[in-house]
Scaffold this motif. Sequence first.
Motif, short mmCIF file in Angstrom:
data_model
loop_
_atom_site.label_atom_id
_atom_site.label_comp_id
_atom_site.label_asym_id
_atom_site.label_seq_id
_atom_site.Cartn_x
_atom_site.Cartn_y
_atom_site.Cartn_z
N GLU A 44 0.83 -1.19 0.00
CA GLU A 44 0.00 0.00 0.00
C GLU A 44 0.87 1.25 0.00
O GLU A 44 2.01 1.24 0.45
N GLU A 46 2.37 4.59 1.28
CA GLU A 46 2.65 5.03 2.63
C GLU A 46 3.25 6.44 2.63
O GLU A 46 3.97 6.84 1.71
N PHE A 47 2.96 7.16 3.68
CA PHE A 47 3.47 8.51 3.86
C PHE A 47 4.96 8.47 4.16
O PHE A 47 5.44 7.59 4.87
N TYR A 59 6.71 16.75 8.94
CA TYR A 59 6.27 15.44 9.41
C TYR A 59 7.15 14.39 8.76
O TYR A 59 7.54 14.52 7.60
N HIS A 104 -0.05 15.24 5.46
CA HIS A 104 0.47 14.47 6.58
C HIS A 104 0.00 13.02 6.43
O HIS A 104 -0.65 12.69 5.44
N PRO A 105 0.34 12.14 7.38
CA PRO A 105 0.05 10.71 7.20
C PRO A 105 -1.40 10.36 6.89
O PRO A 105 -1.65 9.35 6.23
N THR A 106 -2.35 11.18 7.35
CA THR A 106 -3.76 10.86 7.14
C THR A 106 -4.46 11.80 6.17
O THR A 106 -5.68 11.73 6.02
N HIS A 107 -3.72 12.66 5.51
CA HIS A 107 -4.33 13.58 4.56
C HIS A 107 -3.40 13.88 3.39
O HIS A 107 -2.32 14.45 3.56
N SER A 108 -3.83 13.50 2.21
CA SER A 108 -3.11 13.84 0.99
C SER A 108 -3.91 14.86 0.21
O SER A 108 -5.14 14.87 0.26
#
Length: 122
Positions: A44, A46-47, A59, A104-108
């Motif tokens: 998958e 990944e950030f 981040y 960030h990790p939860t928002h592209s």
Amino acid sequence: QVQLTESGGGLVQAGGSLRLSCAPSERTSETYAMGWFRQAPGKEREFVASISWTGGTTYYADSVKGRFTVSRDNANNTAYLQMDNLKSEDTAVYYCNADKRVVHPTHSGPSWGQGTQVTVTS
């Protein structure tokens, strides 16, 4: 949305370095939060790392902390990802991403680069 152009990928031995660059394909007065996600075959997305539109907040994924550094030059509206001490686990296609607010990790954001291949041999 803004079209992004990225570059800097390549093939290096473990322990080597690469620097990725990302910038809007055309001149714009807008400034964006920018960062990178990566995707290896069969895995998958990944950030990896990101920087705020002001450059004041960064981040990093735990897997790259201490090895990767994200920065930006707003005069040229360009973001950079300096990757040092590369490991075979870093092998992936790296995609630049931009958003008017945050990356960030939860928002592209809605804007993506075309992707650049990073291959690290051991």
